[in-house]
Scaffold this motif. Structure first.
Motif, mmCIF file in Angstrom:
data_model
loop_
_atom_site.group_PDB
_atom_site.id
_atom_site.type_symbol
_atom_site.label_atom_id
_atom_site.label_comp_id
_atom_site.label_asym_id
_atom_site.label_seq_id
_atom_site.Cartn_x
_atom_site.Cartn_y
_atom_site.Cartn_z
ATOM 1 N N ASN A 56 31.489 33.140 54.068
ATOM 2 C CA ASN A 56 32.061 32.728 55.464
ATOM 3 C C ASN A 56 32.309 31.416 55.581
ATOM 4 O O ASN A 56 31.337 30.709 55.057
ATOM 5 N N SER A 102 34.416 39.187 51.568
ATOM 6 C CA SER A 102 35.162 38.676 50.383
ATOM 7 C C SER A 102 35.284 39.655 49.321
ATOM 8 O O SER A 102 34.343 40.470 48.928
ATOM 9 N N SER A 156 37.152 31.219 51.334
ATOM 10 C CA SER A 156 36.170 32.527 51.848
ATOM 11 C C SER A 156 36.862 33.740 50.838
ATOM 12 O O SER A 156 36.006 34.768 51.160
ATOM 13 N N LEU A 166 41.037 30.446 53.981
ATOM 14 C CA LEU A 166 41.106 31.917 53.596
ATOM 15 C C LEU A 166 40.907 31.941 52.230
ATOM 16 O O LEU A 166 40.041 32.917 51.581
ATOM 17 N N ILE A 218 39.063 36.233 50.843
ATOM 18 C CA ILE A 218 39.527 37.139 51.767
ATOM 19 C C ILE A 218 40.958 37.464 51.685
ATOM 20 O O ILE A 218 41.255 38.688 52.133
ATOM 21 N N THR A 246 37.042 35.160 58.419
ATOM 22 C CA THR A 246 36.193 35.271 57.124
ATOM 23 C C THR A 246 34.677 35.715 57.642
ATOM 24 O O THR A 246 34.091 36.181 56.700
ATOM 25 N N ASP A 259 29.617 37.460 50.076
ATOM 26 C CA ASP A 259 30.583 37.049 51.261
ATOM 27 C C ASP A 259 30.504 35.517 51.325
ATOM 28 O O ASP A 259 29.266 34.913 51.022
#
Length: 444
Positions: free
Chosen positions: A56, A28, A317, A314, A319, A23, A54
């Protein structure tokens, strides 16, 4: 000093940490989603991908994902505990031991036939309703069978769990795989059914033949096995009949009555309680056996929860969509055959990130369908190149909690499982790839 292979718990914790680190590297992003009225699921809108702020995963987020993943898998955890407890009760009555001895004696001269029947049962279970978690509690039974007929326990797991996953991967009727993907891709179920069935049958024969042939234990037996007839008492016969009835009712309930994990848990709790009382264990004895079964199965249940923690990190975040966009976009410029191969392996990699076959179908088929449209080939190719690798990856990826739980219940280390399974796994992967490429001609 010789280093030991990491414990399954450590393996999954490493995957959780790797997911958190990913992440920090992967930006993202997300696709827009709409509700598909036909499937009742949200599907992505092709061409709608955009970067987002983003998100994270912090150290706190990573730690929090562990209990959250276990909580999200609570329904499966309860199923594992209650089915595991029920089988432990049944084992304590002595019916399981006697039944296994009678079965082995019946097939004493045709043990291969017994293993073929075992494989067929689980293959059909995987093909019809995606059987996997239901096998976890059967780990001790598989170990017992392997000892009785002098087979590698990994082979009996391959002929049960492995057959179920192979069946689910190549099945044309798996509601959580091929049928769902075909609905999303808007293709006719009957189109190419014969083609699919050819490869389904081929995979069963090759997979079963491989493990029946190579599963025979290489350990030298000091004493010759003396097969003796086992007498099944009336009490044991009733207990075994109830157990068999439960195993038949479970797929019927899933397919015909749309049962979930809770219904299956309730079914086997009642069966376990009934078997304990019929076996004259008494209420307290049955309760103690249940609690012992819980203690045997709790670790397997936790593994399933930790596997969900990886996906949770995942997903939060954002992504996953970014990874899929990065894999699919370059394939548009490739020739048809290379693009098909690219989609096939991309779907395999994606399943390592999205270890749910139905979730992967909802996420990727709306993107793969217009991609194959651009190449001028059938959308059935989009279905096949998703279905085969996604199902087969479940045999080897550590963040498939079901697989990790089954081998843990059978007392098999993850590295030993991979060492045994990799050749046959590559064989099935090759068959799936060949089928996907030949489908370009079949559906032309």
């Amino acid at each position: 000093m010789k280093l030991s292979f990491p414990h399954p718990l450590i393996i999954l914790l490493v995957f959780i940490i790797l997911a958190a680190l990913a992440t920090l590297i992967v930006p993202s992003g997300s696709y827009d989603r709409v509700l598909d009225e036909e499937t009742g699921r949200e599907i992505v809108v092709p061409g709608s991908y955009q970067l987002t702020e983003d998100k994270n995963a912090s150290i706190f987020d990573t730690g929090l994902a562990i209990p959250e993943g276990i909580i999200l898998g609570a329904d499966i955890l309860v199923l594992i505990l209650l089915i595991g407890g029920a089988f432990y009760v049944i084992e304590k009555t002595g019916a399981l031991q006697v039944g296994m001895e009678a079965l082995v004696y019946r097939f004493r001269n045709t043990q291969y036939l017994l293993l073929v029947i075992l494989s067929l049962f689980f293959f059909l279970g995987g093909a019809s309703f995606g059987m996997q978690e239901e096998i976890i509690a059967m780990g001790p039974i598989l170990v017992l069978l392997a000892k009785k007929i002098n087979y590698d326990v990994r082979a009996t797991v391959a002929l049960s769990l492995g057959s179920a996953l192979a069946g689910a991967s190549f099945s044309p009727i798996n509601p959580f795989g091929s049928l769902l993907a075909q609905k999303i891709a808007e293709v006719d179920f009957a189109e190419g059914l014969f083609y699919r069935l050819i490869f389904t049958a081929l995979v069963f024969v090759i997979w079963t033949g491989f493990h029946v042939r190579w599963g025979k234990s290489k350990l030298i037996q000091l004493d010759k096995v003396d097969f003796k007839p086992a007498k099944i008492s009336g009490t044991h016969a009733i207990i075994l009949t109830l157990t068999l009835a439960g195993m038949i009712l479970m797929p019927w309930g899933i397919i015909q009555q749309e049962w979930g994990y809770n219904e299956m848990s309730a079914l086997f709790f009642v069966i376990g309680l009934s078997c304990g009382l019929i076996g004259k264990m008494g209420l307290n004895g049955t309760a103690r056996a249940f609690s012992q079964g819980f203690s045997e199965m709790i670790f397997a249940g936790v593994l399933v929860g930790l596997a969900r923690s990886v996906y949770l990190i995942l997903e939060k975040s954002q992504i996953i969509d970014t990874l899929i966009q990065a894999m699919f976009q370059p394939l548009e410029a490739l020739p048809t055959t290379l693009a098909t191969i690219g989609i096939f392996f991309s779907q395999g990699i994606i399943h390592g990130v999205v270890p749910s076959t139905s979730g992967q179908a909802v996420l990727t088929i709306p993107l793969a369908s217009p991609l194959v449209d651009l190449m001028g080939i059938s959308r059935q190719i989009a279905v096949l190149t998703y279905q085969y690798p996604a199902g087969l990856m479940d045999l080897i990826i550590p963040n498939n909690g079901g697989m990790m739980a089954v081998i843990a219940a059978a007392g098999i280390a993850y590295n030993d499982w991979i060492r045994y399974i990799w050749k046959s796994w590559l064989l099935l992967l090759g068959i799936g790839l060949i089928s996907s490429i030949l489908a370009l001609l079949w559906f032309a």
